[in-house]
Design an enzyme around this catalytic site. Sequence first.
Site, short mmCIF file in Angstrom:
data_model
loop_
_atom_site.label_atom_id
_atom_site.label_comp_id
_atom_site.label_asym_id
_atom_site.label_seq_id
_atom_site.Cartn_x
_atom_site.Cartn_y
_atom_site.Cartn_z
N ARG A 16 0.81 -1.23 0.00
CA ARG A 16 0.00 0.00 0.00
C ARG A 16 0.84 1.28 0.00
NH1 ARG A 16 -3.50 -2.29 4.97
NH2 ARG A 16 -1.61 -3.55 5.13
N LYS A 23 8.91 -0.93 3.02
CA LYS A 23 8.11 -0.01 3.85
C LYS A 23 8.85 0.47 5.09
CE LYS A 23 4.49 -1.63 6.30
NZ LYS A 23 3.09 -2.02 6.54
N ARG A 440 44.51 45.97 -9.30
CA ARG A 440 43.49 46.32 -10.29
C ARG A 440 44.12 47.32 -11.23
NH1 ARG A 440 40.74 49.63 -5.55
NH2 ARG A 440 41.67 51.65 -5.96
C1 UD1 Z 1 -0.97 -6.66 11.93
C2 UD1 Z 1 -1.76 -7.59 12.86
C3 UD1 Z 1 -2.99 -6.83 13.37
C4 UD1 Z 1 -2.55 -5.56 14.09
C5 UD1 Z 1 -1.65 -4.71 13.19
C6 UD1 Z 1 -1.04 -3.59 14.01
C7 UD1 Z 1 -1.47 -9.88 12.04
C8 UD1 Z 1 -2.09 -10.99 11.28
N1 UD1 Z 1 -2.17 -8.75 12.11
O1 UD1 Z 1 -1.79 -6.36 10.81
O2 UD1 Z 1 -3.72 -7.64 14.25
O3 UD1 Z 1 -3.68 -4.82 14.48
O4 UD1 Z 1 -0.57 -5.49 12.65
O5 UD1 Z 1 -0.35 -2.68 13.23
O6 UD1 Z 1 -0.40 -10.04 12.57
N2 UD1 Z 1 5.52 -8.83 8.05
C9 UD1 Z 1 6.54 -9.72 7.82
N3 UD1 Z 1 6.28 -10.84 7.07
C10 UD1 Z 1 5.07 -11.11 6.57
C11 UD1 Z 1 4.01 -10.21 6.81
C12 UD1 Z 1 4.27 -9.07 7.56
O7 UD1 Z 1 7.67 -9.52 8.26
O8 UD1 Z 1 4.92 -12.14 5.92
C13 UD1 Z 1 5.80 -7.63 8.83
C14 UD1 Z 1 5.57 -6.35 8.06
O9 UD1 Z 1 6.78 -5.93 7.44
C15 UD1 Z 1 5.11 -5.39 9.14
C16 UD1 Z 1 4.49 -6.28 10.20
O10 UD1 Z 1 4.93 -7.58 9.93
O11 UD1 Z 1 6.19 -4.68 9.71
C17 UD1 Z 1 2.97 -6.22 10.17
O12 UD1 Z 1 2.51 -6.65 8.91
P1 UD1 Z 1 1.29 -5.98 8.19
O13 UD1 Z 1 1.06 -6.69 6.91
O14 UD1 Z 1 1.44 -4.52 8.16
O15 UD1 Z 1 0.10 -6.40 9.21
P2 UD1 Z 1 -1.26 -5.64 9.46
O16 UD1 Z 1 -2.22 -6.00 8.36
O17 UD1 Z 1 -1.04 -4.22 9.70
CA CA Z 2 0.71 -2.89 9.60
#
Ligand code: UD1
Ligand code: CA
Length: 458
Positions: A16, A23, A440
């Site tokens: 996003r 990010k 000069r």
């Molecule tokens: C996540 C939480 C949500 C919480 C929110 C808070 C889960 C399933 N959901 O959602 O409950 O309210 O954070 O901000 O955990 N990341 C990885 N590997 C991955 C996926 C993500 O390292 O495979 C890292 C991302 O870089 C990020 C963090 O984990 O820093 C959170 O991931 P993101 O996809 O932003 O989760 P949210 O949908 O925000």
């Molecule tokens: Ca997040």
Amino acid sequence: MSEVTALILAAGKGTRMKSRLPKVLHKVCNKPMVERVLETAQAAGTKREVIIIGFGAEAVEDYFGNRVEFVMQKEQNGTGHAVQQAKELLGATKGTILVLCGDTPLVKEDTLKALLLEHEATKASATVLTAHMPNPFGYGRIIRDAENRVVRIVEQKDGNEEELKVQEVNTGIYAFNSEKLWPCLTHLSSDNAQGELYLTDVIGILVNAGDTVSAYMTTDYDETLGVNSRVQLAEAEAILRRRTNKKLLEEGVTIINPEHTYVDPEVVVGRDTILRPGTILEGKTVIGEGCDIGPDTRFVDVTVGNDCIVHFTYAHECEIKDGVDVGPYVHLRPNTVLGEHVHVGNFVEVKNSNVGMGTKFPHLSYIGDSDIGSGVNIGCGTITVNYDGKKKHRTTIGNGAFVGCNSNLVAPVSVGNYSYVGAGSTITKDVPDKALAVGRSKQIIKENWVTDDTFKKK
Ligand code: UD1
Ligand code: CA
């Protein structure tokens, strides 16, 4: 207290954000989000820090070098999958695993400390940091039972109407008992709306196994903002900026308009200093007491003494000592040191130069690669000619020297103590102490050059 290891999730692409940059390397108040998270964790007392990297891994590794340990998550199959990758490295670790997200840069040291204390005090297998959000959209919701105990976390995309009404959210920050965390991860399933392994499911798994799960709620939901888009990045920036300005105001700094003053949290500003609108203070900048800074002034890694006046100026990697006044429209470039009570007036550029006490450059000068004594007066339009097309050369000007307006000092060259340079001179040879140098062409006078014929039409 048991030893704490920080595990920071930073492998996600951040779709996003619509960016080439991972990010977590996007900056909030001039520092990558993940760096802010790391520093806060360290301040809260972690003994070891591990970052999960994936998308743009090399960029994150390059940024941190060997300051932290890394674990690779090749495919980003969710936050639970991310933590699984660290099992090999941390599976045998005793104590607490503090899981943080690289995209929640505003969390405070005191909040992490309170979370860890709650975790210890309740001897929980997991303690989740929660917040009450007026608009919880997008966050995982904390589901509690009739006795108000946490039972599980439901993601936005998986929640039913009732669950999505809950305003207590998961901040994505948790303290886990290491021995309890790793076995749980094998029970995660991707049977959910996003087809991912959710770390949030660990909470429900522990509760179902009869383990104690605690929650610690922060009163300030602002600090748990998760940055998923540029809109949220700008929000995070605004929150941090307001927090920093408020702290400065409380410490005795006057800020004419805090909404239009941009100070990195690491910057130090002394009492009774006034920051005018459009002031931007970045990096390792330190400003003393009683200064008057701005409007429209940007400092990057600048040290300023006490009682200085600096307006409409851009300065970077330089030092300004006590009682200096600078501006308007001045550019101070790296490795410049302005001694006490130096005066730099309008439209002046100074680079890589040492300037002695009380010296003045009142208008329109370029001073580069120079060593200038104290009490020197540099006339309007003076230029140090420091570059011969291949190399830079230095100019030395002694104490008390007077350089007349519109002079060129062709480096390498020195102008002695208490010497004079006539206005309009191009100085190519060293000027001894107390001498007068004029370089000069002589003025020519032709008498009666204009005659009556000059005005006759041809
Ligand atoms: C996540 C939480 C949500 C919480 C929110 C808070 C889960 C399933 N959901 O959602 O409950 O309210 O954070 O901000 O955990 N990341 C990885 N590997 C991955 C996926 C993500 O390292 O495979 C890292 C991302 O870089 C990020 C963090 O984990 O820093 C959170 O991931 P993101 O996809 O932003 O989760 P949210 O949908 O925000
Ligand atoms: Ca997040």
